[in-house]
Design a protein around this motif. Sequence first.
Motif, mmCIF file in Angstrom:
data_model
loop_
_atom_site.group_PDB
_atom_site.id
_atom_site.type_symbol
_atom_site.label_atom_id
_atom_site.label_comp_id
_atom_site.label_asym_id
_atom_site.label_seq_id
_atom_site.Cartn_x
_atom_site.Cartn_y
_atom_site.Cartn_z
ATOM 1 N N GLY A 25 0.837 -1.257 -0.080
ATOM 2 C CA GLY A 25 -0.052 0.052 -0.050
ATOM 3 C C GLY A 25 0.837 1.243 -0.181
ATOM 4 O O GLY A 25 2.108 1.263 0.002
ATOM 5 N N ASP A 28 -1.849 8.002 1.145
ATOM 6 C CA ASP A 28 -3.065 8.618 0.429
ATOM 7 C C ASP A 28 -2.519 9.694 -0.207
ATOM 8 O O ASP A 28 -1.701 10.488 -0.210
ATOM 9 C CB ASP A 28 -3.901 9.154 1.374
ATOM 10 N N SER A 32 -6.120 10.399 -6.302
ATOM 11 C CA SER A 32 -6.237 8.722 -6.411
ATOM 12 C C SER A 32 -7.173 7.961 -5.671
ATOM 13 O O SER A 32 -7.136 8.129 -4.577
ATOM 14 C CB SER A 32 -4.673 8.291 -6.285
ATOM 15 N N ASN A 35 -8.100 1.176 -5.234
ATOM 16 C CA ASN A 35 -7.673 0.430 -3.984
ATOM 17 C C ASN A 35 -6.721 -0.295 -4.252
ATOM 18 O O ASN A 35 -6.823 -1.571 -5.167
ATOM 19 C CB ASN A 35 -8.868 -0.639 -3.561
ATOM 20 N N GLY A 36 -5.435 -0.467 -3.809
ATOM 21 C CA GLY A 36 -4.090 -1.115 -4.084
ATOM 22 C C GLY A 36 -4.227 -2.547 -3.799
ATOM 23 O O GLY A 36 -3.576 -3.281 -4.181
ATOM 24 N N ASP A 129 -1.868 4.889 -4.538
ATOM 25 C CA ASP A 129 -3.067 3.646 -4.317
ATOM 26 C C ASP A 129 -3.336 2.969 -5.533
ATOM 27 O O ASP A 129 -4.436 2.086 -5.338
ATOM 28 C CB ASP A 129 -4.188 4.280 -3.671
ATOM 29 N N ASN A 143 4.345 -0.050 -5.525
ATOM 30 C CA ASN A 143 3.292 -0.064 -6.210
ATOM 31 C C ASN A 143 3.360 -0.627 -7.684
ATOM 32 O O ASN A 143 2.581 -0.291 -8.577
ATOM 33 C CB ASN A 143 2.072 0.909 -6.164
#
Length: 361
Positions: A25, A28, A32, A35-36, A129, A143
């Motif tokens: 994750g 914030d 965006s 949901n990761g 995210d 990510n």
Amino acid sequence: MNKKKTILSALAAGLTLSTVLAACGGDDNEGSSSNGEGGEGSDFKVAMVTDTGGVDDKSFNQSAWEGLKKFGGENSLTENEGYKYLQSAKQADYQPNLQQLARDQFDLIYGIGFLMAEDIGKVAEQFPDNNFAIVDSVVDAPNVASITFKEQEGSFLVGVVAGLTTTTDKVGFIGGVESDLIKKFENGFKAGVMAVNPDATIDVKYAEDFNSAEKGTAIASGMYGSGSDIIYHAAGGTGVGVFTEAKNRKKNGEDVWVIGVDRDQYEEGLPENVTLTSMVKRVDTATLEVSKMAMDGKFPAGEVVEFSLKDEGVGIAPTSEENVAADVLTKVDEYRQQIIDGDVVAPATDAEFEEFMKNVK
């Protein structure tokens, strides 16, 4: 970050990843909202940004899109809503296209091609995210999944075909943009040729463009004109021009061949039948499988996902039996097993190729 390569195991219908880490994750970030950890069923949205070759390049981008279309169909997603692509006319389009998909709350966004690596890195930081995946490069971000292939292994096999099939003992290689990635195609191919035909000469040229059929035609014309009877291209849309030149020469009675790349390009050689074989790189399998993982909440964030000959992630097209002699295909199978067993190591770099040649008799 030290990236761990995920382990791949072959399944009957494709590939699955047997060792992965759950998605990481992020903090914030305004703008965006995806949901990761992935979504479920129709709530999950996946998209890709093409490079300048476009989604119908008969090669790399098209294969990636085919994987997403299959994923969409398997999960009852609606095109342009649950799965879509944005096409890039120029490199300057990469970043805004990626940003647009992130703002549109796509859970997983692919950048197709190593030229998009820098932009993926920047946009991934802007939208922590969202999950991103880069194909053919490694981006160090929590990510982002980095999808790579051992292109040198599949290229070695089509090099074996070229080395045993050429009647002039001269073959060619046309690359798109000279880079570490395309060097893997070049060096693997050269090694395969020389392993079975050390008397052969290999003409290597780069178009410095993945989307210029005209350059492909011009370079191929020079190679065929100077005696090469087989050309392997790793040039995306530029490779279309290689097929055009081969077809025209075949119409005039010349016995020349093209070796396709990324997907089975047999049909690109018709009706003149100029495709000898193709080095298949399962970008479609990669986008399908990584999308499944993301939807299931098992996205390999921060990982390198590598597809190889052993995993059936690269290889030689099944249509090869149309134009390749049976005894040549037998030799290809022998080398395939030797590579899988580790007895032969296909070189990826110039230095590795030079080392490989020390053992060629």
